[in-house]
Scaffold this motif. Structure first.
Motif, PDB file in Angstrom:
ATOM      1  N   GLY A   5       0.775  -1.037  -0.047  1.00  0.00           N
ATOM      2  CA  GLY A   5      -0.239  -0.421  -0.328  1.00  0.00           C
ATOM      3  C   GLY A   5       0.660   1.312  -0.241  1.00  0.00           C
ATOM      4  O   GLY A   5       1.782   1.716   0.517  1.00  0.00           O
ATOM      5  N   ALA A   6       1.077   2.076  -1.157  1.00  0.00           N
ATOM      6  CA  ALA A   6       1.268   3.669  -1.225  1.00  0.00           C
ATOM      7  C   ALA A   6       1.138   4.846  -0.362  1.00  0.00           C
ATOM      8  O   ALA A   6       0.428   5.523  -1.401  1.00  0.00           O
ATOM      9  CB  ALA A   6       1.769   3.342  -2.400  1.00  0.00           C
ATOM     10  N   THR A  43      -1.437  -1.404  -6.020  1.00  0.00           N
ATOM     11  CA  THR A  43      -2.794  -1.727  -7.133  1.00  0.00           C
ATOM     12  C   THR A  43      -3.032  -0.756  -7.647  1.00  0.00           C
ATOM     13  O   THR A  43      -2.603  -1.182  -8.918  1.00  0.00           O
ATOM     14  CB  THR A  43      -3.873  -2.314  -6.289  1.00  0.00           C
ATOM     15  N   GLY A  51      -2.598   7.072  -1.830  1.00  0.00           N
ATOM     16  CA  GLY A  51      -4.354   6.060  -1.037  1.00  0.00           C
ATOM     17  C   GLY A  51      -5.335   6.455  -1.317  1.00  0.00           C
ATOM     18  O   GLY A  51      -5.829   7.683  -2.498  1.00  0.00           O
ATOM     19  N   ILE A  81     -10.433  12.739  -2.984  1.00  0.00           N
ATOM     20  CA  ILE A  81     -11.547  13.236  -1.786  1.00  0.00           C
ATOM     21  C   ILE A  81     -11.546  13.819  -1.154  1.00  0.00           C
ATOM     22  O   ILE A  81     -10.073  13.781  -0.891  1.00  0.00           O
ATOM     23  CB  ILE A  81     -11.967  11.641  -1.049  1.00  0.00           C
ATOM     24  N   HIS A 103     -10.238  16.918   1.898  1.00  0.00           N
ATOM     25  CA  HIS A 103      -9.444  16.268   2.412  1.00  0.00           C
ATOM     26  C   HIS A 103      -8.700  17.918   3.383  1.00  0.00           C
ATOM     27  O   HIS A 103      -8.193  18.768   2.545  1.00  0.00           O
ATOM     28  CB  HIS A 103      -7.577  15.887   2.776  1.00  0.00           C
ATOM     29  N   LYS A 149      -0.781  -5.482  -7.696  1.00  0.00           N
ATOM     30  CA  LYS A 149      -1.271  -5.978  -6.765  1.00  0.00           C
ATOM     31  C   LYS A 149      -0.356  -7.460  -5.820  1.00  0.00           C
ATOM     32  O   LYS A 149      -0.064  -7.707  -6.310  1.00  0.00           O
ATOM     33  CB  LYS A 149      -2.713  -6.265  -7.036  1.00  0.00           C
ATOM     34  N   THR A 180      -0.641  -2.648   4.884  1.00  0.00           N
ATOM     35  CA  THR A 180      -1.133  -1.897   5.435  1.00  0.00           C
ATOM     36  C   THR A 180      -3.316  -1.709   4.593  1.00  0.00           C
ATOM     37  O   THR A 180      -3.465  -0.728   5.694  1.00  0.00           O
ATOM     38  CB  THR A 180      -0.217   0.327   4.417  1.00  0.00           C
ATOM     39  N   ASN A 187     -17.663   4.780   1.873  1.00  0.00           N
ATOM     40  CA  ASN A 187     -17.578   5.757   0.902  1.00  0.00           C
ATOM     41  C   ASN A 187     -18.206   6.349  -0.909  1.00  0.00           C
ATOM     42  O   ASN A 187     -17.459   5.849  -1.396  1.00  0.00           O
ATOM     43  CB  ASN A 187     -16.941   7.624   1.573  1.00  0.00           C
ATOM     44  N   MET A 221      -5.728   1.451   8.943  1.00  0.00           N
ATOM     45  CA  MET A 221      -6.562   2.512   9.800  1.00  0.00           C
ATOM     46  C   MET A 221      -7.074   2.064  10.722  1.00  0.00           C
ATOM     47  O   MET A 221      -7.490   2.609  12.396  1.00  0.00           O
ATOM     48  CB  MET A 221      -7.471   2.840   8.260  1.00  0.00           C
ATOM     49  N   ARG A 245      -9.883   8.146  12.535  1.00  0.00           N
ATOM     50  CA  ARG A 245      -8.386   7.272  11.125  1.00  0.00           C
ATOM     51  C   ARG A 245      -8.406   9.267  10.853  1.00  0.00           C
ATOM     52  O   ARG A 245      -8.596  10.072  11.234  1.00  0.00           O
ATOM     53  CB  ARG A 245      -9.488   6.834  10.710  1.00  0.00           C
TER      54      ARG A 245
HETATM   55  C1  LIG Z   1     -14.333   9.882   2.874  1.00  0.00           C
HETATM   56  C2  LIG Z   1     -13.193  10.594   3.654  1.00  0.00           C
HETATM   57  C3  LIG Z   1     -13.068  12.358   4.254  1.00  0.00           C
HETATM   58  C4  LIG Z   1     -11.797  11.441   4.959  1.00  0.00           C
HETATM   59  N1  LIG Z   1     -11.842  13.347   4.859  1.00  0.00           N
HETATM   60  C5  LIG Z   1     -10.064  13.129   5.734  1.00  0.00           C
HETATM   61  C6  LIG Z   1      -9.183  15.054   6.100  1.00  0.00           C
HETATM   62  O1  LIG Z   1     -10.301  15.258   5.789  1.00  0.00           O
HETATM   63  N2  LIG Z   1      -7.708  14.644   6.506  1.00  0.00           N
HETATM   64  C7  LIG Z   1      -7.547  14.111   7.032  1.00  0.00           C
HETATM   65  O2  LIG Z   1      -6.271  13.721   7.627  1.00  0.00           O
HETATM   66  N3  LIG Z   1      -8.442  12.673   6.562  1.00  0.00           N
HETATM   67  C8  LIG Z   1      -9.682  11.976   6.243  1.00  0.00           C
HETATM   68  N4  LIG Z   1      -9.332  11.010   5.615  1.00  0.00           N
HETATM   69  C9  LIG Z   1      -9.062   9.792   6.151  1.00  0.00           C
HETATM   70  C10 LIG Z   1      -7.428   9.333   5.107  1.00  0.00           C
HETATM   71  O3  LIG Z   1      -7.404   9.361   3.672  1.00  0.00           O
HETATM   72  C11 LIG Z   1      -6.929   8.477   5.709  1.00  0.00           C
HETATM   73  O4  LIG Z   1      -6.837   8.136   7.328  1.00  0.00           O
HETATM   74  C12 LIG Z   1      -5.681   8.216   5.514  1.00  0.00           C
HETATM   75  O5  LIG Z   1      -5.812   8.380   3.622  1.00  0.00           O
HETATM   76  C13 LIG Z   1      -5.493   6.291   4.949  1.00  0.00           C
HETATM   77  O6  LIG Z   1      -4.250   5.996   4.669  1.00  0.00           O
HETATM   78  P1  LIG Z   1      -3.406   3.988   4.720  1.00  0.00           P
HETATM   79  O7  LIG Z   1      -2.508   4.507   4.559  1.00  0.00           O
HETATM   80  O8  LIG Z   1      -3.988   4.118   5.802  1.00  0.00           O
HETATM   81  O9  LIG Z   1      -4.771   3.887   3.742  1.00  0.00           O
HETATM   82  P2  LIG Z   1      -5.284   4.145   1.928  1.00  0.00           P
HETATM   83  O10 LIG Z   1      -5.281   5.150   1.676  1.00  0.00           O
HETATM   84  O11 LIG Z   1      -6.338   3.196   2.180  1.00  0.00           O
HETATM   85  O12 LIG Z   1      -4.003   3.342   1.910  1.00  0.00           O
HETATM   86  C14 LIG Z   1      -3.638   1.344   0.891  1.00  0.00           C
HETATM   87  C15 LIG Z   1      -3.548   1.645  -0.007  1.00  0.00           C
HETATM   88  O13 LIG Z   1      -3.020  -0.201  -0.501  1.00  0.00           O
HETATM   89  C16 LIG Z   1      -3.257  -0.117  -1.995  1.00  0.00           C
HETATM   90  N5  LIG Z   1      -3.300  -1.630  -1.355  1.00  0.00           N
HETATM   91  C17 LIG Z   1      -4.646  -2.169  -1.040  1.00  0.00           C
HETATM   92  N6  LIG Z   1      -4.578  -3.708  -1.697  1.00  0.00           N
HETATM   93  C18 LIG Z   1      -3.420  -3.826  -2.431  1.00  0.00           C
HETATM   94  C19 LIG Z   1      -2.456  -5.169  -2.298  1.00  0.00           C
HETATM   95  N7  LIG Z   1      -3.789  -6.675  -2.299  1.00  0.00           N
HETATM   96  N8  LIG Z   1      -1.668  -4.824  -2.802  1.00  0.00           N
HETATM   97  C20 LIG Z   1      -0.815  -4.065  -3.193  1.00  0.00           C
HETATM   98  N9  LIG Z   1      -2.039  -2.964  -2.939  1.00  0.00           N
HETATM   99  C21 LIG Z   1      -2.928  -2.373  -2.480  1.00  0.00           C
HETATM  100  C22 LIG Z   1      -4.460   1.164  -2.060  1.00  0.00           C
HETATM  101  O14 LIG Z   1      -5.017   0.850  -3.623  1.00  0.00           O
HETATM  102  C23 LIG Z   1      -4.595   1.987  -1.109  1.00  0.00           C
HETATM  103  O15 LIG Z   1      -3.692   3.110  -1.936  1.00  0.00           O
HETATM  104  C24 LIG Z   1     -10.565  10.852   4.805  1.00  0.00           C
HETATM  105  C25 LIG Z   1     -11.308   9.537   4.656  1.00  0.00           C
HETATM  106  C26 LIG Z   1     -11.823   9.669   3.300  1.00  0.00           C
HETATM  107  C27 LIG Z   1     -12.946   8.252   2.562  1.00  0.00           C
END
Ligand SMILES: Cc1cc2nc3c(=O)[nH]c(=O)nc-3n(C[C@H](O)[C@H](O)[C@H](O)COP(=O)(O)OP(=O)(O)OC[C@H]3O[C@@H](n4cnc5c(N)ncnc54)[C@H](O)[C@@H]3O)c2cc1C
Length: 429
Positions: free
Chosen positions: A7-8, A31, A38, A53, A55, A221, A249, A277, A402, A410
């Motif tokens: 996950g990037a 992916t 992400g 989305i 932020h 992926k 992640t 969402n 998350m 989150r």
């Molecule tokens: C509607 C909405 C509004 C938000 N608003 C805010 C805000 O205003 N401020 C704020 O700070 N945060 C906000 N957030 C939260 C924030 O976006 C997240 O907490 C954060 O981006 C999560 O990052 P992450 O790296 O943990 O997960 P993700 O961003 O989900 O990253 C996971 C990555 O893994 C990849 N992946 C999945 N499966 C595989 C696989 N099998 N092989 C390779 N890659 C894979 C995915 O493509 C993705 O790129 C919001 C979220 C949502 C949904």
């Protein structure tokens, strides 16, 4: 040490940079083709990009702010006072400051007073454990009264948790009150932060820095993850690689689909639920409100949040266009989540002029729809018992997702914080 990160997104890239700058060899599997960040990834608009989305960050988000500083992007941070609102009973009211809450006409004076006291009381609770056994609904009814719950808080909880609003823990609402308080300069003014060009700029920079340290972003992926003699094997459609350690992640449910895990761990994974969402972005000719964020507390509205991004962020690279996000949280199994883009666009755009009469579909240049399956963990009662540890039952396979962010909720700040912490643990063990 050779490490695979799955996950990037914010978590994966923060972890990857921490490992890479400490001399470890990192491969990040992603992916989405060519996309970084992400959920906090970006799309092109005019001569720049914006978040797929909406932020923003808060002044109290020190982990992400420190990282922005470390990679040399501090000068690109913008801090702006938002104007927020609430659309309720067919009318739009300002809803930015505690004063707006006190003057809010949709509930009676006594309820407003009790609401103010409830917010203040939440801020004095120092140990979240005392809020773990009570639902947000029970706590709000007890402290702020049934009327303000029915007319206001219920809508706010439903806007995030849909049918599960009644199950949300008191810890979640406590956290929101505390967080909003800590991001205010004074009682009436709050600043929200945005990175020029979108938070994608941070993620792009991190990926460049990782690559400079011989790390790789592998746009493939991960299709299978397995432990073999202490090593972790990652399969993709085009081959297999072996690593000393792996940090996963995405959500635990997606890990369970890729990796053989013992039944007791799978039971824990099954307990963790997320809301999905759907977010529609409009790029339009004219502004349609003076507000940045409007919570839509109207039962017939197909979306629950309206965000006029260009009322917060002014950037000449938007070329004078208005950017609006319409968002809805829903059950992962809700048919609307898998409705066609056309159906979602129709439902949202038909309703928008009922709330903002100056809006005309003829003024829209572009629309984009972004669906996020694991958008918001459902934080229920005694959630601390459900939070998975960083280690998984497979030796040298770790998870930082998350849903493990608790008692905070989150957000990019905590994603960065947990990504860095996970990388440090991998280096220690
Ligand atoms: C509607 C909405 C509004 C938000 N608003 C805010 C805000 O205003 N401020 C704020 O700070 N945060 C906000 N957030 C939260 C924030 O976006 C997240 O907490 C954060 O981006 C999560 O990052 P992450 O790296 O943990 O997960 P993700 O961003 O989900 O990253 C996971 C990555 O893994 C990849 N992946 C999945 N499966 C595989 C696989 N099998 N092989 C390779 N890659 C894979 C995915 O493509 C993705 O790129 C919001 C979220 C949502 C949904």
């Amino acid at each position: 040490m050779k490490v695979a990160i799955i996950g990037a997104g914010a978590t994966g890239l923060a972890a990857a940079w921490t490992l890479a700058k400490n001399g470890h060899r990192v491969d990040i599997y992603e992916t989405s083709k060519g996309e970084l960040g992400g959920i906090a990834g970006a799309m092109p608009i005019g001569k720049t990009r914006i978040d797929k989305i909406y932020h923003h960050i808060f002044t109290s988000d020190t982990s992400i702010l420190d990282l922005i500083d470390e990679v040399g992007l501090s000068s690109e941070m913008m801090w702006i006072e938002p104007k927020n609102g609430m659309h309720i009973n067919g009318k739009l009211y300002p809803f930015t400051s505690p004063m707006d809450l006190i003057l809010f006409p949709a509930v009676n004076l006594v309820s407003r007073f009790r609401m103010g006291l409830a917010v203040l009381r939440a801020k004095t609770v120092s140990d979240y454990k005392s809020m773990e056994d009570i639902t947000a609904k029970e706590w709000l009814v007890k402290k702020a009264g049934q009327e303000s719950y029915d007319k206001l808080w219920k809508t706010l909880l439903t806007s995030k948790f849909d049918k599960d609003a009644d199950k949300v823990s008191g810890v979640w609402i406590w956290n929101k009150f505390k967080l909003r308080g800590s991001t205010r300069k004074n009682i009436n003014s709050e600043s929200l932060g945005y990175l020029r060009g979108g938070f994608y700029e941070l993620y792009k920079k991190l990926s460049e820095l990782v690559e400079e340290k011989n790390g790789r972003i592998v746009y493939k992926k991960a299709t299978r993850i397995s432990g073999e003699g202490g090593k972790i094997r990652i399969d993709t459609e085009s081959g297999t690689q072996s690593y000393d350690k792996c940090l996963f992640t995405p959500s635990p449910a997606s890990l369970a689909k890729l990796c053989a895990l013992p039944p007791d761990y799978l039971k824990k994974v099954a307990k963790i639920k997320h809301k999905a969402n759907v977010c529609l972005t409009l790029v339009a000719k004219k502004k349609i409100s003076d507000y940045y964020w409007v919570t839509i507390a109207e039962e017939d509205s197909p979306f629950v949040v309206f965000i006029e991004h260009t009322n917060l962020v002014k950037d000449e690279k938007y070329e004078g266009k208005t950017i609006i996000y319409l968002s809805k949280y829903l059950d992962q199994s809700d048919p609307f989540f898998v409705a066609t883009d056309r159906e979602i666009k129709k439902a949202f755009l038909e309703h928008l002029p009922k709330l903002f009469p100056s809006f005309s579909e003829a003024d829209v240049f572009e629309t984009h729809i972004y669906r996020s399956l694991d958008a918001q963990p459902l934080v229920g009662l005694r959630y601390s018992e459900d939070v998975l540890p960083l280690e998984t039952p497979v030796k040298n396979l770790y998870i930082a997702s998350m849903c493990q962010i608790y008692p905070e909720d989150r957000g990019q700040n905590y994603a960065v914080d947990r990504g860095i912490a996970a990388a440090k643990r991998l280096m220690e063990e």
